[in-house]
Write a protein that holds these residues in place. Structure first.
Motif, PDB file in Angstrom:
ATOM      1  N   TYR A 102     -10.975  -9.264  -4.052  1.00  0.00           N
ATOM      2  CA  TYR A 102     -11.473  -9.870  -2.806  1.00  0.00           C
ATOM      3  C   TYR A 102     -10.625 -11.038  -2.315  1.00  0.00           C
ATOM      4  O   TYR A 102     -10.354 -11.162  -1.127  1.00  0.00           O
ATOM      5  CB  TYR A 102     -12.920 -10.331  -3.003  1.00  0.00           C
ATOM      6  N   HIS A 103     -10.176 -11.897  -3.215  1.00  0.00           N
ATOM      7  CA  HIS A 103      -9.555 -13.142  -2.746  1.00  0.00           C
ATOM      8  C   HIS A 103      -8.146 -12.958  -2.187  1.00  0.00           C
ATOM      9  O   HIS A 103      -7.638 -13.829  -1.505  1.00  0.00           O
ATOM     10  CB  HIS A 103      -9.603 -14.224  -3.825  1.00  0.00           C
ATOM     11  N   TYR A 104      -7.497 -11.842  -2.482  1.00  0.00           N
ATOM     12  CA  TYR A 104      -6.158 -11.674  -1.883  1.00  0.00           C
ATOM     13  C   TYR A 104      -6.050 -10.392  -1.072  1.00  0.00           C
ATOM     14  O   TYR A 104      -5.008 -10.080  -0.501  1.00  0.00           O
ATOM     15  CB  TYR A 104      -5.076 -11.718  -2.950  1.00  0.00           C
ATOM     16  N   TYR A 105      -7.138  -9.645  -0.980  1.00  0.00           N
ATOM     17  CA  TYR A 105      -7.090  -8.360  -0.296  1.00  0.00           C
ATOM     18  C   TYR A 105      -6.773  -8.518   1.181  1.00  0.00           C
ATOM     19  O   TYR A 105      -7.294  -9.385   1.866  1.00  0.00           O
ATOM     20  CB  TYR A 105      -8.448  -7.669  -0.425  1.00  0.00           C
ATOM     21  N   SER A 106      -5.873  -7.689   1.667  1.00  0.00           N
ATOM     22  CA  SER A 106      -5.727  -7.575   3.116  1.00  0.00           C
ATOM     23  C   SER A 106      -5.240  -6.167   3.403  1.00  0.00           C
ATOM     24  O   SER A 106      -4.737  -5.472   2.514  1.00  0.00           O
ATOM     25  CB  SER A 106      -4.744  -8.609   3.661  1.00  0.00           C
ATOM     26  N   PHE A 107      -5.419  -5.769   4.631  1.00  0.00           N
ATOM     27  CA  PHE A 107      -5.088  -4.393   4.978  1.00  0.00           C
ATOM     28  C   PHE A 107      -3.617  -4.114   4.706  1.00  0.00           C
ATOM     29  O   PHE A 107      -3.250  -3.021   4.306  1.00  0.00           O
ATOM     30  CB  PHE A 107      -5.429  -4.138   6.449  1.00  0.00           C
ATOM     31  N   LYS A 108      -2.796  -5.146   4.888  1.00  0.00           N
ATOM     32  CA  LYS A 108      -1.337  -4.961   4.760  1.00  0.00           C
ATOM     33  C   LYS A 108      -0.931  -4.619   3.329  1.00  0.00           C
ATOM     34  O   LYS A 108      -0.063  -3.790   3.122  1.00  0.00           O
ATOM     35  CB  LYS A 108      -0.610  -6.219   5.251  1.00  0.00           C
ATOM     36  N   ASN A 109      -1.551  -5.292   2.357  1.00  0.00           N
ATOM     37  CA  ASN A 109      -1.114  -4.994   0.987  1.00  0.00           C
ATOM     38  C   ASN A 109      -1.969  -3.937   0.294  1.00  0.00           C
ATOM     39  O   ASN A 109      -2.258  -4.026  -0.882  1.00  0.00           O
ATOM     40  CB  ASN A 109      -0.989  -6.275   0.158  1.00  0.00           C
ATOM     41  N   ARG A 110      -2.360  -2.945   1.043  1.00  0.00           N
ATOM     42  CA  ARG A 110      -3.112  -1.830   0.471  1.00  0.00           C
ATOM     43  C   ARG A 110      -2.349  -1.149  -0.655  1.00  0.00           C
ATOM     44  O   ARG A 110      -2.940  -0.729  -1.640  1.00  0.00           O
ATOM     45  CB  ARG A 110      -3.401  -0.783   1.555  1.00  0.00           C
TER      46      ARG A 110
ATOM     47  N   THR B 185     -14.728  -1.723   5.009  1.00  0.00           N
ATOM     48  CA  THR B 185     -14.003  -2.991   5.030  1.00  0.00           C
ATOM     49  C   THR B 185     -14.370  -3.814   3.805  1.00  0.00           C
ATOM     50  O   THR B 185     -15.473  -3.690   3.263  1.00  0.00           O
ATOM     51  CB  THR B 185     -14.322  -3.825   6.280  1.00  0.00           C
TER      52      THR B 185
END
Lengths: 239, 317, 316
Positions: A102-110, B185
């Motif tokens: 959760y704390h570093y998740y972003s769509f870019k680093n899938r 999401t």
């Protein structure tokens, strides 16, 4: 890496930890031994920021972290595989793992996330087979693996393990602990292990502490503790 | 809330069919009205559920979010002469902000109190919103124009107002958006995780307080949308919120607290029950009939109509 | 002496004496009228406080029992010309029976589900008052309810009625304090602490909860009776959900843990609107602000005991 100085924790008005001090160096496996209710879990919960009323200092990589909220502490690089596993039982294995990031998740680093999940499934192949299953329907051993994996997903440099062996069959325990040692060798992960199963804990650790009624009563290298009369008598049942 | 609407519909239908309404058409008409009203109930109930899931609180101010949505939209449209769609947008965003302020300055402060205390705070908030609305806009009822005209069209002899389609469309939109949000999401998953196990959520590094704030924002948003789209049919009035809140709460309970799919089905069931009993039995007792049904469900299936047997055995109600 | 003052009997007597002193000092019939209402409301909230504070259950339908009490005596005395001495017990018994019948299935529910069920029951009763035109006069209500006569004295002004109402309030407080201090009261506290624990030590939780629920309904019925013969006119608007919610709010504002909390909360929320009338259109707003302020600064209620913060990291 982690230094705890005269830490006191309170539950309501009860003082559960009375001035605990300890330190963990990078790359070590340190264990904390103690009976039920001696304050082991309280110590871990205090480190990860789940207990609001604490005094004293906790230094992680030179930074004071006492009083910070748990999401900040997790971001700094500590993860906890808690007592009783505390999974999101109605969610799938995959979702539980994703929430660990959760704390570093972003769509870019899938891509990174997918690699990470692949890596977990290599560590614990059993979980890979069950990835769509709801966490609550897993067996006890699988749940423990998932709990540890979820903690690992957050890319911790310090992993706190709270009684991972509770209620598991010896064979599964062995499996989990073997994986942990391998992991430590490969990634130089630091592990702080809380255990009731003292044989097991002393087997895998380099150093250890003994806690009794909220106080550290003993500390030392693995061999020291293994040969300590007090430890032998109280925790290993040998006279 | 639906009475003027039903009367209006019945009036049009009678007018169009020359007073001779065939029973089939009549039933169809009631069904359509029921589904429309039910959709609004469903939206209110979804708002209840989102806050309930993240905090365990029943937010008695939920109906007032709907009221505020309508009132603010009317204010922008009529007093500031902002175009209709923009007015709606402004209203919805403002209601969302109100929801967040409410969480930050009330719920957050006393979040460790008992659930009853927290519920009383939402009641106080409801009175506050109502008082504020009455203070600003007085005791009059206001109307917004329909989004795409008032010319009804016919379906197998029954009349449909264009606004009905807007309401159904928005319900569909809200539900799909929420489904995507919760299923795909990370923030949605984190919110769900908070509702299942707050402690574990903390452990994996989720900021639980922020999730609670978000849940208030989301339900205020949905409430606001419901308020804007329903005002062309039912008017906006400072005291509209209580009854809607009551119906929405009933819907949420009937569908099973916290269950979104349940809320939609339950909303439509309650809407249909009301319209059928208003049309076929007595308009005075329509609410009583809906409530008795609800009580029967509570007594015999306390987890709501969709609760699974195993789930019911585990939970206590 | 000190211990004597602590008995329920002494407390009830002191309440009564205090209320008489209050009346004598106020003199103004308008204020005395407000305090008559206050007395009537306290009777209801005392019952509700037993339910909320001592069993941890909630009822959002208390206005219904208040209404059933009021309407029954009203209808019996005006339509059937029954004497009050008969209409009072009949209205009381009817309310208690209804409370008993609906209480059995309702009290099996908990928390929000119980809140919804009681709320639903309250609304149904409210709808019946509105729709049963032949008996209740529908939305416009009915009047000419006779005044109460005791020992040949007709209670025809606010002062006489005040004394009558506050005598009953004192009696109700006496009764409730006795219940609280009895074995039952302690059992009730145990239910509040944890139902499973309570049932394992041999307390029949379901039955006790039902008794308290029925008792609360009985109190509300008495209040309804007093209301009907004071106002002499009844319409459904009085017995709405809004009033039920107000009653619960009164108990919470005062503090649920204690009967005196209910008395204080009811006093504050009954007297407050009288002052706020001065603000005309602002009144609801200011009322809301004050209510919010009280709950935020003293979430445990005005008379509540500060409960140590439960922050084990598990909740909130």
């Amino acid at each position: 890496m982690l230094t705890v100085r005269s830490l006191k924790s309170y539950y309501e008005s009860i003082c559960a930890l009375k001035a605990v001090s300890l330190h963990i160096e990078k790359g070590e496996i340190v264990t904390l031994i103690g009976a039920n209710g001696s304050g082991k879990s309280t110590l871990l919960n205090s480190i990860i920021g789940l207990i609001p009323r604490i005094t004293g200092t906790i230094l992680f990589e030179g930074k004071e972290i006492q009083g910070l909220s748990s999401y900040t502490i997790v971001k700094l690089g500590i993860a906890l595989a808690p007592e009783g596993r505390q999974l999101f039982s109605p969610m799938s294995v995959l979702d539980n793992l994703i929430l660990g990031t959760y704390h570093y998740y972003s769509f870019k680093n899938r891509q990174k996330l997918n690699d990470k999940i692949e890596w977990i499934f290599e560590l614990f192949p059993l979980l890979g087979k069950r990835k769509k299953q709801l966490a609550g329907t897993l067996s006890g051993g699988e749940q423990q693996m998932l709990s540890i994996s979820r903690a690992l997903m957050s890319e911790p440099r310090l992993l706190l393990l709270d009684e991972p062996s509770t209620g598991l069959a010896p064979k599964i325990i062995e499996n989990i602990f073997r994986t942990l040692t391998e992991l430590k060798e490969k990634t130089n992960l630091t592990i702080f292990l809380v255990e009731q199963n003292v044989n097991l804990a002393l087997d895998i650790c380099q150093r250890g502490y003994v806690i009794e009624t909220g106080q550290i009563i003993l500390s030392g290298e693995k061999e020291e503790l293994m040969n300590n009369k007090e430890v032998l008598r109280a925790y290993l049942g040998k006279e | 809330m639906n009475c003027p609407y039903i009367c209006y519909i019945t009036y049009i239908s009678n007018h169009v069919t020359g007073g001779l309404m065939n029973i089939g058409i009549q039933l169809l008409q009631y069904t359509l009205s029921g589904i429309t009203i039910g959709s609004i109930y469903a939206m209110v109930a979804i708002g209840f559920n989102i806050i309930y899931n993240s905090t365990g609180i029943i937010n008695f101010a939920q109906g007032d979010f709907v009221m505020l949505g309508g009132m603010i939209a009317v204010y922008f449209y009529k007093s500031l002469h902002v175009p209709l769609f923009l007015s709606g947008l402004c209203a919805v965003s403002i209601v969302m902000c109100i929801g967040m302020l409410f969480e930050r300055f009330a719920i957050q402060i006393v979040k460790n109190s008992s659930i009853i205390t927290l519920i009383i705070i939402t009641i106080a908030a409801s009175i506050l919103f109502k008082g504020g609305a009455m203070f600003i806009w007085g005791k009059d009822a206001y109307i917004l124009p329909s989004f795409s005209g008032d010319t009804p069209f016919m379906l197998f002899g029954a009349t449909i107002l264009p606004q009905t389609l807007w309401i159904l469309g928005f319900l569909f939109l809200i539900v799909s958006a929420l489904t995507v949000f919760f299923r795909f999401t990370i923030v949605g998953k984190a919110m769900k995780a908070c509702s299942f196990n707050k402690r574990a959520a903390r452990i994996v590094g989720i900021n639980v307080n922020r999730m609670i704030l978000l849940s208030f924002a989301l339900s205020a948003l949905i409430g606001g949308i419901a308020g804007v789209i329903v005002t062309p049919i039912t008017l906006a009035h400072y005291d509209r919120g209580s009854l809607l809140g009551l119906k929405g709460f009933g819907t949420a309970i009937l569908g099973g607290l916290g269950n979104m799919e349940g809320a939609i089905a339950a909303g439509i069931i309650i809407g249909l029950l009301e319209c059928y009993s208003a049309g076929l039995i007595s308009s005075g007792y329509k609410d009583a009939i809906a409530l008795i049904t609800l009580l029967m469900v509570l007594f015999f299936r306390p987890g709501g109509i969709f609760a699974k047997k195993a789930e019911q055995a585990l939970k206590s109600y | 002496m000190n211990s004597l003052l602590k008995t329920s009997y002494a407390k009830a007597c002191l309440t009564f004496i205090f209320s008489i002193i209050l009346m004598v000092t106020l003199r103004n019939p308008y204020y005395v009228g407000v305090l008559v209402f206050l007395g009537i409301y306290i009777i209801i909230t005392t019952g509700l406080s037993l339910l909320m504070g001592y069993t941890g259950q909630i009822s959002l339908g208390q206005a219904a029992f208040f209404g059933i009490g009021a309407y029954t005596t009203g209808i019996l005395t005006t339509k059937l010309h029954m004497p009050i001495i008969l209409s009072f017990p009949l209205s009381f018994i009817l309310t208690v029976i209804i409370a008993f019948i609906v209480g059995i299935p309702t009290l099996r529910l908990k928390g929000h589900y119980l809140a919804m069920a009681t709320l639903g029951l309250g609304e149904i009763v409210h709808i019946v008052f509105n729709e049963l035109l032949s008996l209740t006069g529908g939305p416009s209500g009915f009047g000419n309810i006779p005044l109460i006569k005791i020992f040949g004295i007709e209670l025809d002004n606010d002062f006489k009625y005040y004394i009558f109402v506050w005598a009953i309030v004192s009696f109700i407080l006496f009764l409730s304090l006795n219940i609280v201090h009895s074995r039952i009261g302690r059992a009730l506290k145990a239910i509040h602490k944890g139902e499973i624990t309570a049932s394992t030590i041999g307390i029949n939780t379901a039955r006790l909860k039902l008794y308290i629920f029925v008792l609360g309904a009985g109190y509300a019925s008495v209040a309804g009776f007093l209301y009907a013969h004071y106002i002499t006119f009844l319409s459904p608007g009085t017995f709405s959900l809004r009033f039920s919610i107000l009653l619960v709010t009164m108990v919470a504002v005062g503090g649920m843990e204690n009967i005196w909390g209910a008395v204080i909360g009811t006093s504050v929320l009954t007297v407050l609107p009288e002052y706020l009338r001065f603000f005309k259109d602002f009144d609801i707003l200011i009322y809301g602000i004050i209510l919010m302020a009280i709950m935020l600064t003293r979430p445990e209620g005005l008379y509540g005991i500060k409960i140590p913060l439960k922050r084990t990291g598990n909740n909130g």
